[in-house]
Write an enzyme that holds these catalytic residues in place. Structure first.
Site, mmCIF file in Angstrom:
data_model
loop_
_atom_site.group_PDB
_atom_site.id
_atom_site.type_symbol
_atom_site.label_atom_id
_atom_site.label_comp_id
_atom_site.label_asym_id
_atom_site.label_seq_id
_atom_site.Cartn_x
_atom_site.Cartn_y
_atom_site.Cartn_z
ATOM 1 N N ARG A 168 33.620 13.626 -0.713
ATOM 2 C CA ARG A 168 33.277 12.279 -1.180
ATOM 3 C C ARG A 168 33.566 11.180 -0.153
ATOM 4 N NH1 ARG A 168 31.032 15.266 -4.004
ATOM 5 N NH2 ARG A 168 31.095 15.427 -6.283
ATOM 6 N N SER A 217 30.694 10.595 -12.196
ATOM 7 C CA SER A 217 32.125 10.911 -12.228
ATOM 8 C C SER A 217 32.945 9.701 -11.785
ATOM 9 C CB SER A 217 32.434 12.094 -11.313
ATOM 10 O OG SER A 217 31.784 13.254 -11.770
ATOM 11 N N GLU A 299 36.376 7.759 -7.560
ATOM 12 C CA GLU A 299 35.141 8.183 -6.910
ATOM 13 C C GLU A 299 34.129 7.040 -6.951
ATOM 14 O OE1 GLU A 299 31.764 11.634 -7.499
ATOM 15 O OE2 GLU A 299 33.863 12.188 -7.564
#
Length: 310
Positions: A168, A217, A299
């Site tokens: 990420r 998410s 995130e």
């Protein structure tokens, strides 16, 4: 904003509210919103823009909370001039504004496997910047090259190795705008790839609140990787599991809620402000730390200034 801005061929709008451009439907105004006409327009604008003026490249707003006070920057949003998808051999080149799902489908039609992109919300620019992934596959597995326009207006091609892609995250030059990405995809039977994507969509819709206003998410998995979807995939260090263990599934704050369907999805349930959403996320992080000693990392990207309203 006091600085004088260059005059582009594209659209430049002052004091533009960003709430309707994010999936969570929150956010204050940007000083300016710039929709460049094409690559040359973007490069010329950035080259002429006062270096003291901040820029913020924005995709389709699928992984973003813009705070209620807005953004003191020129927000750059790429449109139709940046969404072309071309295929040559086993290489797929997609404009940064092309939707991940469209790229997956186009590749599949050509017998190329980029199926993991099918269920990832957002556009290719964001997918590269976040090294998006699911089912055990990541952008870093297939990315060959990106084309960017630097903050100084220079157009550069960078190999994937220059981006330091991790879970990420990526290391792009400050203020750089991704305009396209080239992937090298493995072969597959078009019908089989289509069936695989249909199965992925069915699984996603059965387990995630796809009809609610969310940003995908909310927190990174403490495990340091995405779910693989395999039968032997462990759940102990999944974000949703530690949130459940902390008793925060379905938790609410103002108009914000952790989805009862999937506890790692933060949703705008009822007219939430950006502050509602971010504060609920911080409450979740605090409870998870108290429960398990694990510090969840966001995130969802959070940008801009907090509202001065009390």
């Amino acid at each position: 904003m006091t600085a004088e801005l260059p005059t582009p061929r594209g659209t430049l709008t002052p004091n533009r509210l960003l709430s309707d451009l994010t999936w969570l439907r929150v956010g204050g105004p940007a000083d300016w919103l710039f929709l460049p006409a094409d690559e040359a327009d973007l490069a010329a604008f950035l080259a002429a823009l006062d270096p003291a003026v901040a820029v913020f490249p924005m995709g389709v707003g699928s992984n973003l909370i813009v705070r209620d006070g807005g953004l003191r920057a020129v927000v750059i949003r790429l449109g139709r001039g940046f969404n072309a998808i071309t295929i040559e051999g086993d290489r797929v080149t997609a404009g940064a504004a092309a939707l991940d799902a469209h790229v997956a489908r186009k590749a599949a039609e050509a017998g190329l496997d980029l199926t993991f992109l099918r269920t990832i919300p957002g556009s290719i620019g964001g997918a590269v910047r976040m090294n998006a992934g699911c089912y055990g596959s990541y952008v870093s597995d297939v990315l060959e090259e990106v084309c960017i326009v630097t903050r100084a207006g220079e157009v550069l091609a960078l190999p994937a190795s220059a981006l330091s892609l991790g879970y990420r995250q990526s290391a792009l030059p400050e203020g750089a705008v991704i305009i396209s990405a080239t992937f090298r995809a493995g072969p597959g039977d078009p019908a089989a790839l289509e069936a695989k994507m249909a199965d992925q969509i069915a699984k996603r819709d059965a387990s995630q609140p796809t009809r609610d206003r969310s940003a995908g998410s909310t927190f990174r998995n403490p495990l340091g990787r995405s779910s693989t979807g395999a039968a032997d995939d462990t759940h102990e260090l999944k974000a949703w599991k530690v949130i459940d263990d902390a008793g925060m599934r379905g938790a609410r704050l103002g108009g914000a809620q952790m989805s009862p369907m999937h506890s790692n999805f933060l949703i705008n349930a009822d007219g939430a402000t950006a502050a509602d959403l971010e504060n609920l996320g911080e409450d979740v992080r605090k409870k998870v730390f108290q429960s398990s000693g694990i510090t969840l990392e966001w995130e969802i990207m959070r940008v801009g200034e907090f509202s001065q309203d009390k």
